[in-house]
Design a protein around this motif. Structure first.
Motif: not given
Length: 178
Positions: A11-13, A135-146, A159-166
């Motif tokens: 997620y971006a937000d 698992p993803d180094p972007r989550t230490t900068d500006d991304k959120f991961m579930m 469900v991920l697509i419906e809730t705005g996962a990019e």
């Protein structure tokens, strides 16, 4: 061969992430982990996490610091370097103790802060030499991961697509130790 997969939704937000967490919790789907570059208000309650006991540990570490401070000043006053302070004899630590309140307080804060930091790092396996868990180094900068573990990959993706996962990725459970 197991059909269980690990599904990652990026997620971006943080608002989209919270909507995703609520959607999965409402559907009764267990979320394995959430990675975030900063603390998200309300995420712990949405995930159903229990209150940590770090405050209890801090109290125990602070009591330890006060005890060490009291024993140190007692030893110094009575055995190492006895002095007559304000006309009070050296062997009477209780009457001289007000002079040592500040060092005892400082030792209390020192022990509580440092030992809580070490406890946190050890408990979360973040000490030097520990394997990376992100698992993803972007989550230490500006991304959120579930991270979810499930057999029903298509429902999770929907469900991920419906809730705005990019971004959505799927991996085998053998590719990562759980």
């Amino acid at each position: 061969m197991s059909t269980t997969k690990i599904i990652y939704g990026v997620y971006a937000d943080e608002d989209d992430l919270m909507n995703g967490v609520r959607a999965f919790v409402d559907k009764g789907i267990k979320i394995n982990e959430v990675y975030s570059p900063f603390p998200v208000h309300g995420l712990d309650k949405a995930l159903g996490l229990k209150k940590t006991r770090i405050s209890d540990a801090a109290f125990i570490y602070a009591v330890y610091g006060v005890c060490i401070g009291g024993l140190t000043t007692y030893y110094i006053m009575n055995h190492d370097w006895p002095q007559n302070i304000g006309g009070k004899p050296a062997f009477d630590w209780a009457h001289n103790m007000p002079a040592f309140v500040v060092p005892m307080f400082e030792l209390m804060v020192f022990c509580a802060a440092h030992m809580m930091s070490l406890t946190y790092l050890i408990r979360n396996k973040m000490y030097p030499g520990a394997p990376a868990q992100n698992p993803d180094p972007r989550t230490t900068d500006d991304k959120f991961m579930m991270e979810l573990v499930s057999d029903d990959v298509e429902t999770i993706k929907r469900v991920l697509i419906e809730t705005g996962a990019e971004e959505i990725s799927v991996k085998d459970t053998e590719s990562r130790k759980l």
